[in-house]
Motif scaffolding. Structure first.
Motif: not given
Length: 263
Positions: A6-18
Motif C-alpha cells: 500500500t502506497i499513499c501519495f501525500a503532501n500538505n501543500k495543495g497543487g503538488s500533483g498528488k
C-alpha cells in the motif's frame, strides 16, 4: 503470491500533483500487468475524475458505494470497489462528504486505524499487487489514517518557488505517525510540474538532493498540456496519449516505484 503493498501519495501543500501522479502511476503499473487498486481519499474527487466523467463521479459520491460510507460504517472495502475502463485497474471512489470525516472519526475507538481495518480484507486476499491512496492536502486525523494504512508514502513536490513550502511540517507529521505505525517508510519525493528552463527547478532539485536519507526519484514530470487534455477527457495521460512526454515520464516513474517497492 506477491504481498500487496500500500502506497499513499501525500503532501500538505495543495497543487503538488498528488492526484495526477497517483492516477498515472497506477495506470502505468496496470499497463505493465500489475493489479492495482486506487483509493480516492480526497473530497475534491480528483482521482475519481481521472477515470470517470463528472456526472458518474458525482453519482457515486452521492450514493452508498464510496469511501465515506465505508469508513463511516467501518466496513470491509471489498464491496466498494468499482472497475475502471482499464484492465487491472480498480477504484474506490470518494465523496464530497469526506469533508466531515474528521468529525466522524473523532469519537471512534482506535480512530487512526480505521482505514487499515477496512482495507485488511483486500490486502489479505492478495488480489492486488498495489493499493495506491490519494490523500487530501491536510495534516489531520484522516491523513494520519491514510498513512497508518500505508506501507510507503510518496511525496509529490511541485517545482515552484512555493513548492517546498510546508515540507518540513510534512516530515514532522510523518515522525508523529511513525510512533503509531513504525513500519511506514518514505519511498521518496517525486518532483512535478517541472519547467527545466527556470532557475527554481534547479534550486528545488539541489535542495531536495541535500536532504539526508530521503530518496529523490530520478524521473520527474515536466509541464505538459497533454495532462490537462487527459484530465478534461477523464483519462490518465498514460492511457490518453501514450506518445506524450508526460506519459513517458509517468511510465518511467512507475517503473522506478516498482523497483523500489520491494519488501
Amino acid at each position: 503470491m506477491m504481498q500487496t503493498m500500500t502506497i499513499c501519495f501525500a503532501n500538505n501543500k495543495g497543487g503538488s500533483g498528488k492526484s495526477t501522479t497517483c492516477s498515472n502511476v497506477g495506470a502505468a503499473m496496470a499497463a505493465q500487468g500489475k493489479r492495482v487498486l486506487l483509493v480516492d481519499g480526497d473530497m475534491q474527487l480528483n482521482l475519481s475524475l481521472s477515470f470517470f466523467p463528472e456526472d458518474e463521479v458525482l453519482k457515486m459520491a452521492a450514493g452508498e458505494k464510496n469511501l465515506y460510507q465505508a469508513i463511516r460504517g467501518q466496513n470491509d472495502l471489498t464491496g466498494y470497489i468499482v472497475h475502471t475502463p482499464y484492465e487491472n485497474l480498480d477504484l474506490i471512489p470518494s465523496s464530497t462528504l469526506m469533508s466531515s470525516i474528521e468529525y466522524e472519526l473523532f469519537t471512534k475507538w482506535q480512530r487512526e486505524m480505521i482505514l487499515q481495518k477496512c482495507l485488511a480484507g483486500i490486502k489479505e486476499s492478495g488480489v492486488y499487487d498495489y493499493i495506491l491512496i490519494d490523500a487530501p492536502p491536510t495534516l489531520g486525523g484522516w491523513v494520519m489514517n491514510i498513512l497508518c494504512a500505508s506501507d510507503r508514502v510518496i511525496i509529490p513536490v511541485e517545482a515552484s518557488p512555493w513548492g517546498m513550502f510546508g515540507l518540513a511540517n510534512m516530515f514532522e507529521f510523518l515522525n508523529e505517525v511513525r510512533q503509531i505505525a513504525p513500519k511506514l517508510q518514505v519511498m521518496g519525493i517525486a518532483v512535478t510540474k517541472v519547467d527545466t528552463r527556470k532557475n527554481y527547478f534547479k534550486q528545488t532539485m539541489e535542495t531536495l538532493r541535500e536532504m539526508q536519507d530521503i530518496h529523490l526519484f530520478e524521473s520527474y514530470i515536466r509541464v505538459d498540456s497533454s495532462i490537462e487534455w487527459s484530465q478534461d477527457n477523464s483519462a490518465p495521460v498514460v492511457m490518453y496519449k501514450k506518445s506524450s512526454r508526460s506519459a513517458k515520464e509517468y511510465t518511467a516513474l512507475a517503473e522506478e516505484v516498482i523497483r523500489l517497492g520491494s519488501w
